[in-house]
Every structure is written in structure tokens, then in C-alpha cells.
Design a protein around this motif. Structure first.
Motif, PDB file in Angstrom:
ATOM      1  N   LYS A 185       0.819  -1.224   0.000  1.00 45.34           N
ATOM      2  CA  LYS A 185       0.000   0.000   0.000  1.00 45.34           C
ATOM      3  C   LYS A 185       0.848   1.267   0.000  1.00 45.34           C
ATOM      4  O   LYS A 185       0.331   2.361   0.142  1.00 45.34           O
ATOM      5  CB  LYS A 185      -0.928  -0.007   1.218  1.00 45.34           C
ATOM      6  N   GLY A 186       2.171   1.096  -0.126  1.00 48.62           N
ATOM      7  CA  GLY A 186       3.037   2.278  -0.161  1.00 48.62           C
ATOM      8  C   GLY A 186       3.611   2.603   1.201  1.00 48.62           C
ATOM      9  O   GLY A 186       3.459   1.836   2.154  1.00 48.62           O
ATOM     10  N   PRO A 187       4.284   3.740   1.296  1.00 46.15           N
ATOM     11  CA  PRO A 187       4.984   4.079   2.541  1.00 46.15           C
ATOM     12  C   PRO A 187       4.016   4.406   3.680  1.00 46.15           C
ATOM     13  O   PRO A 187       2.831   4.681   3.454  1.00 46.15           O
ATOM     14  CB  PRO A 187       5.799   5.312   2.159  1.00 46.15           C
ATOM     15  N   TYR A 188       4.533   4.389   4.883  1.00 53.92           N
ATOM     16  CA  TYR A 188       3.764   4.777   6.069  1.00 53.92           C
ATOM     17  C   TYR A 188       4.692   5.600   6.950  1.00 53.92           C
ATOM     18  O   TYR A 188       5.885   5.306   7.058  1.00 53.92           O
ATOM     19  CB  TYR A 188       3.280   3.533   6.818  1.00 53.92           C
ATOM     20  N   PHE A 189       4.126   6.614   7.565  1.00 53.99           N
ATOM     21  CA  PHE A 189       4.908   7.476   8.464  1.00 53.99           C
ATOM     22  C   PHE A 189       4.302   7.349   9.850  1.00 53.99           C
ATOM     23  O   PHE A 189       3.139   7.684  10.067  1.00 53.99           O
ATOM     24  CB  PHE A 189       4.835   8.926   7.972  1.00 53.99           C
ATOM     25  N   ILE A 190       5.082   6.824  10.772  1.00 55.69           N
ATOM     26  CA  ILE A 190       4.550   6.612  12.123  1.00 55.69           C
ATOM     27  C   ILE A 190       5.347   7.458  13.112  1.00 55.69           C
ATOM     28  O   ILE A 190       6.573   7.461  13.090  1.00 55.69           O
ATOM     29  CB  ILE A 190       4.565   5.103  12.474  1.00 55.69           C
ATOM     30  N   GLU A 191       4.623   8.211  13.917  1.00 58.73           N
ATOM     31  CA  GLU A 191       5.273   9.115  14.873  1.00 58.73           C
ATOM     32  C   GLU A 191       5.075   8.594  16.290  1.00 58.73           C
ATOM     33  O   GLU A 191       3.948   8.263  16.678  1.00 58.73           O
ATOM     34  CB  GLU A 191       4.653  10.520  14.747  1.00 58.73           C
ATOM     35  N   PHE A 192       6.155   8.531  17.041  1.00 58.52           N
ATOM     36  CA  PHE A 192       6.073   8.154  18.454  1.00 58.52           C
ATOM     37  C   PHE A 192       6.551   9.315  19.311  1.00 58.52           C
ATOM     38  O   PHE A 192       7.640   9.853  19.092  1.00 58.52           O
ATOM     39  CB  PHE A 192       6.938   6.914  18.733  1.00 58.52           C
ATOM     40  N   LEU A 193       5.737   9.664  20.305  1.00 57.21           N
ATOM     41  CA  LEU A 193       6.131  10.724  21.231  1.00 57.21           C
ATOM     42  C   LEU A 193       6.994  10.103  22.320  1.00 57.21           C
ATOM     43  O   LEU A 193       6.581   9.157  23.000  1.00 57.21           O
ATOM     44  CB  LEU A 193       4.885  11.383  21.826  1.00 57.21           C
ATOM     45  N   THR A 194       8.179  10.620  22.450  1.00 52.03           N
ATOM     46  CA  THR A 194       9.128  10.032  23.384  1.00 52.03           C
ATOM     47  C   THR A 194      10.039  11.124  23.938  1.00 52.03           C
ATOM     48  O   THR A 194       9.774  12.321  23.722  1.00 52.03           O
ATOM     49  CB  THR A 194       9.916   8.885  22.685  1.00 52.03           C
ATOM     50  N   TYR A 195      11.060  10.729  24.655  1.00 55.02           N
ATOM     51  CA  TYR A 195      11.895  11.724  25.348  1.00 55.02           C
ATOM     52  C   TYR A 195      13.268  11.123  25.590  1.00 55.02           C
ATOM     53  O   TYR A 195      13.385   9.999  26.094  1.00 55.02           O
ATOM     54  CB  TYR A 195      11.248  12.062  26.698  1.00 55.02           C
ATOM     55  N   ARG A 196      14.296  11.886  25.236  1.00 51.40           N
ATOM     56  CA  ARG A 196      15.630  11.368  25.584  1.00 51.40           C
ATOM     57  C   ARG A 196      16.004  11.900  26.952  1.00 51.40           C
ATOM     58  O   ARG A 196      15.859  13.075  27.234  1.00 51.40           O
ATOM     59  CB  ARG A 196      16.657  11.698  24.507  1.00 51.40           C
ATOM     60  N   GLN A 197      16.445  10.968  27.775  1.00 51.20           N
ATOM     61  CA  GLN A 197      16.708  11.340  29.162  1.00 51.20           C
ATOM     62  C   GLN A 197      18.023  12.093  29.308  1.00 51.20           C
ATOM     63  O   GLN A 197      18.182  12.912  30.205  1.00 51.20           O
ATOM     64  CB  GLN A 197      16.700  10.092  30.047  1.00 51.20           C
ATOM     65  N   ARG A 198      18.956  11.789  28.435  1.00 54.22           N
ATOM     66  CA  ARG A 198      20.236  12.489  28.509  1.00 54.22           C
ATOM     67  C   ARG A 198      20.253  13.637  27.498  1.00 54.22           C
ATOM     68  O   ARG A 198      19.303  13.826  26.742  1.00 54.22           O
ATOM     69  CB  ARG A 198      21.374  11.515  28.227  1.00 54.22           C
ATOM     70  N   GLY A 199      21.359  14.337  27.455  1.00 52.35           N
ATOM     71  CA  GLY A 199      21.495  15.424  26.488  1.00 52.35           C
ATOM     72  C   GLY A 199      21.609  14.858  25.083  1.00 52.35           C
ATOM     73  O   GLY A 199      21.696  13.646  24.883  1.00 52.35           O
ATOM     74  N   HIS A 200      21.657  15.764  24.126  1.00 55.33           N
ATOM     75  CA  HIS A 200      21.811  15.357  22.725  1.00 55.33           C
ATOM     76  C   HIS A 200      23.068  14.506  22.558  1.00 55.33           C
ATOM     77  O   HIS A 200      23.044  13.446  21.963  1.00 55.33           O
ATOM     78  CB  HIS A 200      21.887  16.598  21.837  1.00 55.33           C
ATOM     79  N   SER A 201      24.178  15.019  23.070  1.00 54.83           N
ATOM     80  CA  SER A 201      25.410  14.230  23.098  1.00 54.83           C
ATOM     81  C   SER A 201      26.065  14.492  24.441  1.00 54.83           C
ATOM     82  O   SER A 201      25.456  15.097  25.325  1.00 54.83           O
ATOM     83  CB  SER A 201      26.326  14.586  21.925  1.00 54.83           C
TER      84      SER A 201
END
Lengths: 326, 334
Positions: free
Chosen positions: B227-243
Motif C-alpha cells: 500500500k506504499g509508505p507509512y509514516f509513524i510518529e512516536f512521542l518520546t523523550y531522551r533522558q540524557r542530552g543530545h550528546s
């Protein structure tokens, strides 16, 4: 032998490689139904279908990236970018992805793509359609860069590029698509590496690639009338460069000129002369000379464009300077 | 889902958390160099989505926060750790590092530092799957920040136009490095952004692994069935900094961090399984001990004891090291 135009030679290479390997596909803007801006894929959409000859949206970076991704899964895409100026938009996927994936995967993943594109000035195409940019690619580790000088090389090198397991930047030239040459009718390949001594001579080495090679050959004819025997080298591959052939020629002639259609700064000529200095400095009898474009964006007005871009007379005069005649 | 599988998933998430935290420690000891981006807090997304794919067959690709995706896709954890240590036994033989884990035998096609670069690469992997006539798919994990790159729009257009079997997984952790999503992005619900490309999409809680698995299964079925591509979004959170250099204090509050910590994916799943009597607190404690031991005595030990790459191999892997002379030459001048 059959006489083919440069664009016909490119088309033939596509046709043969598409027939040879089902994993070969071609993709680019207007390459399918229209047959390519320079006709290099004409008729192939009808012959191989839209699954293999893919008309892409005007999204250079991402359609190049799609080709690279497909190559990581075993396909061999020939990606056309309509002008090397537009290839600037695809530098992220070409330089940050295709060139580096083999290395940063420790040799576990390869990207056997060919990116074909015309570089160079044609006739009053102005600054945004006249870039040359070979130096951008030849300065990038992980790429091969080739510059076929005529139909025979174009056909044989494109076939080799498709079969090679590395990403190959295949630089054509807008002025050269209608150049004609006899090409064998049976299948043949030309290797991707190695410069070629196309004209033997004893007094001076003239070095060029694609269009600037054509200028060197014309200049060599002019020099012959002055009794100067010029050896002409077609670099063929800008990455890797064939240092050995350059060294051997300069050790024979003791004089060298490098012609490029690009601006001089940080360019092909600078690299070649560095090689000459490093590898055969003591063989030189005269200062090397670079022939190159003026350091300006390419102008539109015909007289200004002519003044900005080197021609065979510039190469000829440069050679006379190396010879101490002017 | 069977109790044994639930236990396994809990253990996997505990393993991933400990793996990442152990990387943090090794980085502080200067045993891991470069940039290091840790996944702690987002485990339910990669674990849940990749639980539902055909591992080793479907292609997986992601950005630079890639250790957990690689391991869950099938890359041996020892080799991932050895890569971080810059060792010859690493996933990329020490040439890639944290941001560039590759394992083509697991069809894990790499982690990439250029934000948004994997979008077209994933579409290309999907194009190859479709071209070859298989029902394999490509799965592309990226963060919300990547959706502001041109590659997002260019690739969504082509993926939809050509009905490519690609699942785009948007891990919306609310921050593009240190810029909160509403400060960088006009439409904060990411799943709405693909409607202009006629791509099916949905948004889900990314902290509850059961929710992730249910949603992923439906999305994967959509993609695999043609049926073609699908875009799925999950709401989440990184506990540490970006790096590692990012301490987060400049751009987010302690209260916000505490609120998301209450929805830690591992805690949520553990509590659920304890309540359902699938595991006991003692089981979990034992799991944590086992995981720590495994990471310390097997994985880290392997990385520590492995040899570094040989300097004489510096120039390997730039181009094909065994090229066919018929195509490559070099051309010989007489």
C-alpha cells in the motif's frame, strides 16, 4: 567500426549494460519519456520500461540518495544529473554518503553507483550553467572521477564504471555531445584508471582532460607548424591520478603545461604541477605553466565568456612561453 | 504475547539502558572518543518497532543515535561496543565509531551523522526491495529534527509517488539538539506533515512498548502489503542530552525531565508485567544483575581486549580493495 556521436556512445553503453545486468537501472530528470536533455538515454524508456528507466522529480540530493540506497542493496544505478551545477545540491549524498559508506562500514557496504553529469561551459549559458567543479570531486576520498575525451572513451568507460564496485563520478561536457568518432561495433571496455599518451612528442608535455584535452590536441597541431613536438596526455581519471605516466613524460620532454577549463585556484592544474614538482622536479628545464579560466563567475555576454575561458590559442601561447619562444 | 516474550522484551530494554549507561562510563574514562549520543529513555520505540519486523531481512537505517537500533536489528552487541572502542573487531572494524554502526549481515545499513540523510537512502533500499520483487521493506528511524531537512520532503514525495515499501519511524523526542520543537517547527504534530504527500500516518505514545508494537505491526502490514509508505510518529523523550557535552539545563526544566522520567519505558513495562504477574520484583533485580554481568564480563571485556586496527591498513576500504582489472585497468601506455 561505426561512427558515433558522444551522446550516442553514452546511450549505447547504457543499452548494453541494461541488457547485461538486470540490477542496472538509470534515473534522473527527464531521462525516460523525454530521453534525456542530451539524448543520452533516448529510446531506453520504451525499451526497458519505467521500472528501469526512472524519471525523477527535481530533487537532486534525494534522488541521488535513492540511487545510493538502492546500490547498498545490490543494485547498480546510473544516475544522471542534468548539469554539474545541480550536482552541488547532491554533494551531501555523494560526498557524505556514497564516498564514505565503504570506509565507515569497514568495507562491509559498498555503493556501486555512477553519477553522470556534464560539466563545463558551452555557449552563453551564464554562471549557473557553466560550472566545471571536477576539483570538488577529485578532492574527495572514496570517489573515482573520470573524464572521457570522446565517444570511444565515453562508451567504454561508462560500461566499466557500471561494473566497478566504487562510486564513479562520470564527467561529460556540454560542448562534446555531438563530437563524432569511429567506435568498434563489438562490445569493448575502457579501463577507469590510467592517463593516456594520445600524441607522442619530445619537446613539451601538454596535459588536459575532456575539453581541455581537445584544446591541447589543437595546440599541438599549431606547435608542430613551429617545429615543436608536443606530447599530449589525456588524464582520463582525475581520481586516482596517474602520477607515473606524468612523470615519465616530463622526464622525457623536460617541459610541461597543464590546461584546465576551470579557475586555477585549488584546481586540477595546481595538483598536476605539485605532482611534477614532487616527482620530477630535477627533470624540468623550464617553469611549468597552467592554462585556466579567469577567476570570475562565467559571464553571459559572448565576448566576456570568450575572454573568461581558455581556448587552443591560450594553450598554444602558454606552450610557447614554456619553450622560451615568447 | 507470550509471557516468555514479554520477559525477553523487558530484559532487552534493561540491557539497552545498561549498554548505553556503560557507554557513558567508558566515555568518561576516555575509552570511547568522538561524539556519543545515547538512547536512554527512548528504548520502547526501537525495541517495539524492530520486534515486529523480519529481522535480518527487512532493511533498517537510522541517524547517529544508533547503538540500540543496530543491536535490536541483529548486530552483535560485542561488535557494537568494540566499534565504540575503535577496535578491529568492531561492527565497522573501528572505522566508523558510535555514529556509524553498520551490519549488513543483519541488514542494518548504518547510522548517519547528517540529519535527514537516511531518508533517501531508506527509499533507495525500499526501491531495491520492490524492484527485486521481494516483500521485504525498509525501516527508517529518525528524530523530529530531521523533518525540517529538504530530504524529508523530497523523499516523502518520491516514496509516495513510487509506492515504495518504506516505513518512516519518527522518534519525536521534542528537541532538535537543544531547540524545542515548537521553536523550530511550524507544525509540531509530525504525522500531519506527510499528508501533503498522500502518505498514511499516525501518532502514538512511544513510551509504552505494547502501544508501539501494536501500532508498528499495523504500519508494517500496510507497507508490506504494497500500500506504499507509512509514516509513524512516536512521542518520546531522551533522558540524557543530545550528546555528551549537552547537559540540557539551558533548554529544558527539571520538572519536565521529572515528568517524563515517570513515564520511563522500562519502568512502565516492568510495572505492567509485575502487575500481570509475568515477573516479580526479584526477577527484575536478577535480570538487572545478569545484564550488568553480561555487559561487563562479556561485552566490555571483548571490546577492551580486542586489537586496535593496524596502521598499515589505513588505506583499506577507501575503494574496492580487490578491483577487477578488466574495468579498472590501469591503462598501459606503450
Amino acid at each position: 567500426m561505426a561512427e558515433l556521436a558522444y551522446w550516442e556512445a553514452i546511450r549505447r553503453a547504457h543499452d548494453e549494460e541494461l541488457a547485461n545486468d538486470p540490477m542496472v537501472i538509470a534515473m534522473g530528470e527527464d531521462i525516460g519519456v523525454v530521453g534525456g536533455t542530451y539524448k543520452a538515454t533516448s529510446g531506453l524508456h520504451q525499451k526497458y520500461g519505467e521500472k528501469r528507466i526512472i524519471d525523477t522529480p527535481i530533487s537532486e540530493n534525494s534522488y541521488t540518495g535513492v540511487g545510493i540506497g538502492a546500490s547498498m542493496a545490490g543494485m547498480r544505478p546510473i544516475i544522471e544529473i542534468m548539469s554539474i551545477n545541480f550536482a552541488l545540491l547532491a554533494l551531501d549524498t555523494l560526498i557524505n554518503a556514497a564516498a564514505k559508506i565503504r570506509y565507515m562500514s569497514g568495507g562491509r557496504v559498498s555503493c556501486p553507483i555512477v553519477m553522470r553529469t556534464p560539466g563545463g561551459t558551452a555557449h552563453q549559458l551564464a554562471a549557473q550553467h557553466s560550472a566545471r567543479l571536477a576539483r570538488v570531486f577529485m578532492s574527495t576520498s572514496g570517489l573515482r572521477v573520470v573524464t572521457p575525451r570522446g565517444p570511444m572513451e565515453a562508451c567504454g568507460m561508462l560500461k566499466s564504471a557500471v561494473r566497478c564496485n566504487d562510486p564513479v563520478i562520470f564527467i561529460e561536457h556540454e560542448r562534446m555531445y555531438n563530437m563524432r568518432e569511429d567506435v568498434p561495433e563489438t562490445e569493448f571496455f575502457r579501463p577507469l584508471e590510467g592517463a593516456e599518451i594520445v600524441r607522442k612528442g619530445t619537446d613539451i608535455t601538454l596535459i588536459g582532460y575532456n575539453w581541455s584535452f581537445v584544446l591541447c590536441m589543437k595546440a599541438a597541431d599549431m606547435l608542430a607548424k613551429d617545429g615543436i613536438s608536443a606530447e599530449v596526455i589525456d588524464l582520463r581519471s582525475l581520481k586516482p591520478l596517474d602520477r607515473e605516466t606524468i612523470r615519465r613524460s616530463v622526464e622525457k620532454t623536460h617541459r610541461v603545461l597543464v590546461a584546465e577549463e576551470d579557475e586555477a585556484a585549488v584546481g586540477t592544474g595546481a595538483e598536476i604541477i605539485s605532482i611534477v614538482i614532487e616527482d620530477c622536479f630535477f627533470a624540468l628545464d623550464a617553469q611549468p605553466v597552467r592554462i585556466h579560466a579567469a577567476d570570475v563567475p562565467v559571464p553571459y555576454a559572448a565576448n566576456l565568456e570568450h575572454a573568461a575561458i581558455p581556448d587552443e590559442h591560450d594553450v598554444y601561447k602558454g606552450a610557447l612561453k614554456v619553450m622560451g619562444r615568447i | 504475547m507470550k509471557a516468555a516474550d514479554q520477559k525477553r522484551l523487558l530484559r532487552e530494554m534493561i540491557f539497552f539502558r545498561r549498554f548505553e549507561e556503560r557507554c557513558f562510563e567508558a566515555y568518561m574514562e576516555h575509552k570511547i572518543g568522538g561524539f556519543l549520543h545515547l538512547y536512554s529513555g527512548q528504548e520502547a520505540v526501537a525495541t517495539g518497532v524492530l520486534e515486529m519486523i523480519r529481522r535480518g531481512k527487512d532493511y533498517v537505517i537510522t541517524g547517529y543515535r544508533d547503538h540500540v537500533h543496530a543491536i535490536k536489528a541483529g548486530a552483535p552487541a560485542r561488535e557494537v561496543m568494540a566499534e565504540l572502542y575503535g577496535k578491529e573487531t568492531g561492527s565497522s572494524r573501528g572505522r566508523g565509531g558510535s555514529m556509524h554502526i553498520f551490519d549488513p549481515t543483519a541488514h542494518f545499513m548504518g547510522g548517519y551523522a547528517l540529519v535527514g540523510q537516511p531518508f533517501p537512502l531508506a527509499a533507495g533500499l525500499a526501491l531495491a526491495c520492490k524492484y527485486k520483487g521481494t516483500d521485504e521493506i525498509a525501516v527508517c528511524f529518525l528524530g523530529d529534527g530531521a523533518n525540517n531537512q529538504g530530504t524529508f520532503h523530497e523523499t516523502m514525495n518520491m516514496a509516495s509517488l513510487w509506492h515504495l515499501p518504506v516505513l518512516f519511524v519518527c522518534e519525536n523526542n521534542q528537541y532538535a539538539i537543544g531547540t524545542r520543537i515548537d521553536r523550530s517547527t511550524a507544525v509540531t504534530d509530525q504525522y500531519k506533515r506527510v499528508c501533503g504527500y498522500n502518505i498514511s500516518s499516525s501518532q502514538h505514545d512511544g513510551q509504552d512498548i505494547d502501544t508501539v508494537m501494536d501500532a508498528a505491526a499495523k504500519a508494517i502490514e500496510h507497507v508490506r502489503s504494497g500500500k506504499g509508505p507509512y509514516f509513524i510518529e512516536f512521542l518520546t523523550y531522551r533522558q540524557r542530552g543530545h550528546s555528551m557535552s549537552d547537559k540540557t539545563a539551558a533548554y529544558r526544566s527539571k520538572e519536565e525531565e521529572a515528568e517524563w522520567a515517570r513515564r520511563d519505558p522500562i519502568t512502565l513495562y516492568r510495572d505492567k508485567l509485575v502487575k500481570a504477574k509475568v515477573v516479580t520484583d526479584a526477577d527484575v533485580k536478577a535480570m538487572e544483575r545478569e545484564v550488568s554481568n553480561e555487559i561487563e564480563n562479556d561485552i566490555v571485556k571483548f571490546a577492551e581486549e580486542s586489537p586496535v586496527p593496524k596502521v598499515e591498513d589505513l588505506n583499506k576500504y577507501v575503494l574496492d580493495d580487490n578491483p577487477d582489472p578488466r574495468w579498472i585497468g590501469p591503462l598501459q601506455n606503450p
